[in-house]
Design a protein around this motif. Structure first.
Motif, PDB file in Angstrom:
ATOM      1  N   PRO A   1       0.835  -1.204   0.000  1.00  0.00           N
ATOM      2  CA  PRO A   1       0.000   0.000   0.000  1.00  0.00           C
ATOM      3  C   PRO A   1       0.869   1.253   0.000  1.00  0.00           C
ATOM      4  CG  PRO A   1      -0.701  -1.561   1.692  1.00  0.00           C
ATOM      5  CD  PRO A   1       0.597  -2.051   1.171  1.00  0.00           C
ATOM      6  N   ASP A   2       0.331   2.346  -0.559  1.00  0.00           N
ATOM      7  CA  ASP A   2       1.094   3.586  -0.633  1.00  0.00           C
ATOM      8  C   ASP A   2       0.762   4.542   0.502  1.00  0.00           C
ATOM      9  OD1 ASP A   2      -1.426   4.359  -1.331  1.00  0.00           O
ATOM     10  OD2 ASP A   2      -0.912   5.064  -3.340  1.00  0.00           O
ATOM     11  N   PHE A   3       0.004   4.073   1.511  1.00  0.00           N
ATOM     12  CA  PHE A   3      -0.321   4.929   2.642  1.00  0.00           C
ATOM     13  C   PHE A   3       0.533   4.532   3.858  1.00  0.00           C
ATOM     14  CE2 PHE A   3      -3.499   1.479   2.530  1.00  0.00           C
ATOM     15  CZ  PHE A   3      -3.247   0.857   3.753  1.00  0.00           C
ATOM     16  N   GLY A   4       0.668   5.480   4.770  1.00  0.00           N
ATOM     17  CA  GLY A   4       1.375   5.211   6.012  1.00  0.00           C
ATOM     18  C   GLY A   4       0.431   4.620   7.053  1.00  0.00           C
ATOM     19  N   MET A   5       1.002   3.983   8.065  1.00  0.00           N
ATOM     20  CA  MET A   5       0.220   3.431   9.167  1.00  0.00           C
ATOM     21  C   MET A   5       1.128   3.271  10.370  1.00  0.00           C
ATOM     22  SD  MET A   5      -0.110  -0.638   8.262  1.00  0.00           S
ATOM     23  CE  MET A   5      -0.070  -1.177   9.972  1.00  0.00           C
ATOM     24  N   ASP A   6       0.509   3.169  11.544  1.00  0.00           N
ATOM     25  CA  ASP A   6       1.284   2.928  12.747  1.00  0.00           C
ATOM     26  C   ASP A   6       1.978   1.572  12.647  1.00  0.00           C
ATOM     27  OD1 ASP A   6       0.381   5.292  13.786  1.00  0.00           O
ATOM     28  OD2 ASP A   6      -1.295   4.383  14.865  1.00  0.00           O
ATOM     29  N   SER A   7       3.150   1.480  13.247  1.00  0.00           N
ATOM     30  CA  SER A   7       3.923   0.236  13.184  1.00  0.00           C
ATOM     31  C   SER A   7       3.406  -0.744  14.219  1.00  0.00           C
ATOM     32  CB  SER A   7       5.407   0.529  13.422  1.00  0.00           C
ATOM     33  OG  SER A   7       6.169  -0.653  13.299  1.00  0.00           O
ATOM     34  N   VAL A   8       2.166  -1.177  14.011  1.00  0.00           N
ATOM     35  CA  VAL A   8       1.472  -2.049  14.954  1.00  0.00           C
ATOM     36  C   VAL A   8       0.909  -3.238  14.185  1.00  0.00           C
ATOM     37  CG1 VAL A   8      -0.419  -2.197  16.633  1.00  0.00           C
ATOM     38  CG2 VAL A   8       0.866  -0.080  16.398  1.00  0.00           C
ATOM     39  N   GLU A   9       0.852  -4.363  14.842  1.00  0.00           N
ATOM     40  CA  GLU A   9       0.333  -5.589  14.230  1.00  0.00           C
ATOM     41  C   GLU A   9      -1.096  -5.396  13.716  1.00  0.00           C
ATOM     42  OE1 GLU A   9      -1.057  -9.782  16.184  1.00  0.00           O
ATOM     43  OE2 GLU A   9       0.953  -9.078  16.675  1.00  0.00           O
ATOM     44  N   PRO A  10      -1.344  -5.666  12.429  1.00  0.00           N
ATOM     45  CA  PRO A  10      -2.716  -5.582  11.905  1.00  0.00           C
ATOM     46  C   PRO A  10      -3.489  -6.862  12.232  1.00  0.00           C
ATOM     47  CG  PRO A  10      -1.210  -6.195  10.167  1.00  0.00           C
ATOM     48  CD  PRO A  10      -0.365  -6.011  11.400  1.00  0.00           C
ATOM     49  N   VAL A  11      -4.715  -6.952  11.756  1.00  0.00           N
ATOM     50  CA  VAL A  11      -5.483  -8.189  11.823  1.00  0.00           C
ATOM     51  C   VAL A  11      -5.940  -8.529  10.405  1.00  0.00           C
ATOM     52  CG1 VAL A  11      -6.212  -7.773  14.194  1.00  0.00           C
ATOM     53  CG2 VAL A  11      -7.685  -7.032  12.320  1.00  0.00           C
ATOM     54  N   ALA A  12      -6.351  -9.787  10.191  1.00  0.00           N
ATOM     55  CA  ALA A  12      -6.730 -10.218   8.838  1.00  0.00           C
ATOM     56  C   ALA A  12      -7.758 -11.333   8.924  1.00  0.00           C
ATOM     57  CB  ALA A  12      -5.500 -10.701   8.073  1.00  0.00           C
ATOM     58  N   VAL A  13      -8.832 -11.185   8.163  1.00  0.00           N
ATOM     59  CA  VAL A  13      -9.918 -12.171   8.144  1.00  0.00           C
ATOM     60  C   VAL A  13     -10.461 -12.285   6.723  1.00  0.00           C
ATOM     61  CG1 VAL A  13     -12.249 -12.724   8.987  1.00  0.00           C
ATOM     62  CG2 VAL A  13     -10.569 -11.729  10.539  1.00  0.00           C
ATOM     63  N   ASP A  14     -10.643 -13.512   6.256  1.00  0.00           N
ATOM     64  CA  ASP A  14     -11.243 -13.772   4.945  1.00  0.00           C
ATOM     65  C   ASP A  14     -10.537 -13.028   3.819  1.00  0.00           C
ATOM     66  OD1 ASP A  14     -13.131 -15.474   6.064  1.00  0.00           O
ATOM     67  OD2 ASP A  14     -14.601 -13.868   6.353  1.00  0.00           O
ATOM     68  N   GLY A  15      -9.213 -12.990   3.886  1.00  0.00           N
ATOM     69  CA  GLY A  15      -8.441 -12.374   2.816  1.00  0.00           C
ATOM     70  C   GLY A  15      -8.376 -10.866   2.856  1.00  0.00           C
ATOM     71  N   VAL A  16      -8.921 -10.251   3.896  1.00  0.00           N
ATOM     72  CA  VAL A  16      -8.901  -8.791   4.037  1.00  0.00           C
ATOM     73  C   VAL A  16      -8.096  -8.431   5.269  1.00  0.00           C
ATOM     74  CG1 VAL A  16     -10.295  -6.712   4.381  1.00  0.00           C
ATOM     75  CG2 VAL A  16     -11.122  -8.546   2.890  1.00  0.00           C
ATOM     76  N   GLY A  17      -7.182  -7.458   5.122  1.00  0.00           N
ATOM     77  CA  GLY A  17      -6.406  -6.968   6.244  1.00  0.00           C
ATOM     78  C   GLY A  17      -6.988  -5.672   6.777  1.00  0.00           C
ATOM     79  N   TYR A  18      -6.933  -5.495   8.101  1.00  0.00           N
ATOM     80  CA  TYR A  18      -7.447  -4.291   8.753  1.00  0.00           C
ATOM     81  C   TYR A  18      -6.309  -3.651   9.534  1.00  0.00           C
ATOM     82  CZ  TYR A  18     -11.819  -6.631   7.609  1.00  0.00           C
ATOM     83  OH  TYR A  18     -12.836  -7.276   6.927  1.00  0.00           O
ATOM     84  N   THR A  19      -5.974  -2.418   9.185  1.00  0.00           N
ATOM     85  CA  THR A  19      -4.810  -1.770   9.754  1.00  0.00           C
ATOM     86  C   THR A  19      -5.177  -0.998  11.015  1.00  0.00           C
ATOM     87  OG1 THR A  19      -5.059   0.339   8.574  1.00  0.00           O
ATOM     88  CG2 THR A  19      -3.948  -1.456   7.409  1.00  0.00           C
ATOM     89  N   PRO A  20      -4.285  -0.950  11.997  1.00  0.00           N
ATOM     90  CA  PRO A  20      -4.492  -0.066  13.141  1.00  0.00           C
ATOM     91  C   PRO A  20      -4.325   1.378  12.704  1.00  0.00           C
ATOM     92  CG  PRO A  20      -2.839  -1.768  13.585  1.00  0.00           C
ATOM     93  CD  PRO A  20      -3.074  -1.755  12.106  1.00  0.00           C
ATOM     94  N   GLY A  21      -4.703   2.298  13.582  1.00  0.00           N
ATOM     95  CA  GLY A  21      -4.498   3.719  13.308  1.00  0.00           C
ATOM     96  C   GLY A  21      -5.777   4.431  12.944  1.00  0.00           C
TER      97      GLY A  21
END
Length: 406
Positions: free
Chosen positions: A66-86
């Motif tokens: 991805p070309d966006f920034g995000m916090d350096s924190v563990e994401p989560v992922a379900v059914d092929g989709v990732g969800y970013t913190p922040g």
């Protein structure tokens, strides 16, 4: 230094939490029901960071950057989709290479996903003392739950999925009935609650910044509390018979029934733990695999750089390194058929970590890229496409054969 206490020192009081006195080699969190994906921090509510039945990556390839920034924190992922913190929280589809939706999130705190619903701590138009619920497919906010204080930890769920538990900003924890959206109970503790909770088998474990570990019942009962005896404690991990705590200069296994020390190690950790039932994985510079029953070191991995917390899928341990690589390790004690612990590595930037989310044939990696952007890179399996193509070809052949015979 490892200190193992004798049987007399760990004999507990009978009653509240169950379990036997004998130590076992496999202390797996039997109540955990997350059997796929990575729906919450450290995979499940026991914080094991272990996807037991998953398929690890055989041939790593960068699938999405991805070309966006995000916090350096563990994401989560379900059914092929990732969800970013922040803030904003983003839902991404690495296979399609696109962002699906964005919504209000909370910096440095990952969401949790259960039964098609995303639970987020982000401040909404209704105010800060709310838990926001979004549809995982569309990102539509459809419900908020009013809380007695501002939530500070991602929700942890009871094994029956009827109750969620949160740490609040005023040194309390609370339990919420998920269906009714009503607070069942709150309990005041000593010290702020900033780390995710651990829940398993009718028990809730809470680490506070007052250097205390609390064991509560899922009904709000107070079972026991002990000092963590370390600063900067990470999230607790709970197994069938023991609970594991760690911080800057201590790792300890405690009896789940009463908090008595089974064994302790004074080397400590800088990252969260991981746990496969037989081994506890501790990262402080190098990665150490400790026997969960005795604390003895089974193996180490030292790339001469700092490593991230471990995330485990099947027989593979993933770690990121301080020189920008994602590495896959054989988690068995012998290191594999030829004793080669490292299976593969792939370079992703300047730094990979602090911890990772891992699913079937995919790893979601917080990274610092070569241009210093804090973002995420998704690593997939090059063999997955070939396997899918082979499956489709077989299916098409079978269909053709079936048509010709009919």
């Amino acid at each position: 230094m490892l200190r193992l206490l004798g049987a007399g020192a760990v004999a507990g009081v009978a009653g509240c939490l169950g379990g036997g006195d004998d130590q076992t080699d496999d202390d797996s969190a039997e109540g955990v029901r997350f059997e796929s994906d990575w729906p919450t921090y450290a995979h499940d509510d026991a914080n094991t960071a272990f996807l037991r039945e998953g398929t690890p990556i055989a041939e790593p390839t960068v699938e999405y950057e991805p070309d966006f920034g995000m916090d350096s924190v563990e994401p989560v992922a379900v059914d092929g989709v990732g969800y970013t913190p922040g803030d904003p929280m983003r839902a991404i589809d690495p296979a399609a290479g696109e962002e699906l939706w964005a919504a209000q999130g909370e910096g440095w705190t990952p969401p949790a996903v259960l039964d098609g619903v995303v639970y987020s701590l982000g401040v909404t138009v209704h105010g800060p003392n709310r838990l926001a619920l979004y549809r995982a497919r569309t990102g539509r906010e459809f419900r908020t739950i009013e809380l007695p204080g501002r939530p500070r930890t991602p929700p942890a769920f009871s094994n029956d999925r009827e109750t969620l538990f949160l740490g609040l900003d005023d040194e309390r924890v609370c339990a919420v009935d998920i269906d009714a959206g009503e607070v069942r109970w709150t309990r005041s503790l000593f010290g702020a609650v900033r780390r995710p909770l651990a829940v398993n088998l009718h028990s809730v474990f809470v680490v506070t910044e007052g250097q205390r570990l609390y064991c509560l019942g899922t009904d709000g009962s107070a079972y026991w509390q002990v000092s963590t005896e370390t600063a900067e404690a990470v999230v607790p991990v709970v197994g069938d018979e023991r609970v594991y705590i760690a911080g800057w200069d201590r790792i300890a296994a405690l009896e789940r029934r009463n908090g008595d020390v089974v064994w302790e190690d004074d080397r400590g950790v800088h990252k969260r733990l991981a746990f496969d039932g037989e081994r506890l994985y501790a990262a402080r510079g190098e990665l150490r695999a400790l026997d969960s029953a005795t604390g003895e070191e089974r193996w180490t991995y030292d790339p001469n750089e700092t490593v991230s917390a471990a995330s485990i899928v099947g027989d593979t341990v993933y770690v990121g390194t301080g020189h920008g690589e994602l590495v896959a390790l054989n988690r068995t004690d012998d290191g594999g058929l030829f004793g080669d612990r490292e299976r593969w590595s792939i370079s992703l930037g300047r730094y990979v970590g602090h911890s990772l989310a891992a699913t079937d044939r995919r790893v979601y990696c917080p990274v610092v890229r070569d241009n210093n952007l804090l973002s995420m890179t998704v690593v997939g399996d090059a063999d997955a496409d070939e396997s899918a193509s082979g499956t489709n070809a077989t299916a098409e052949t079978a269909a053709t054969t079936g048509d010709s015979e009919s």
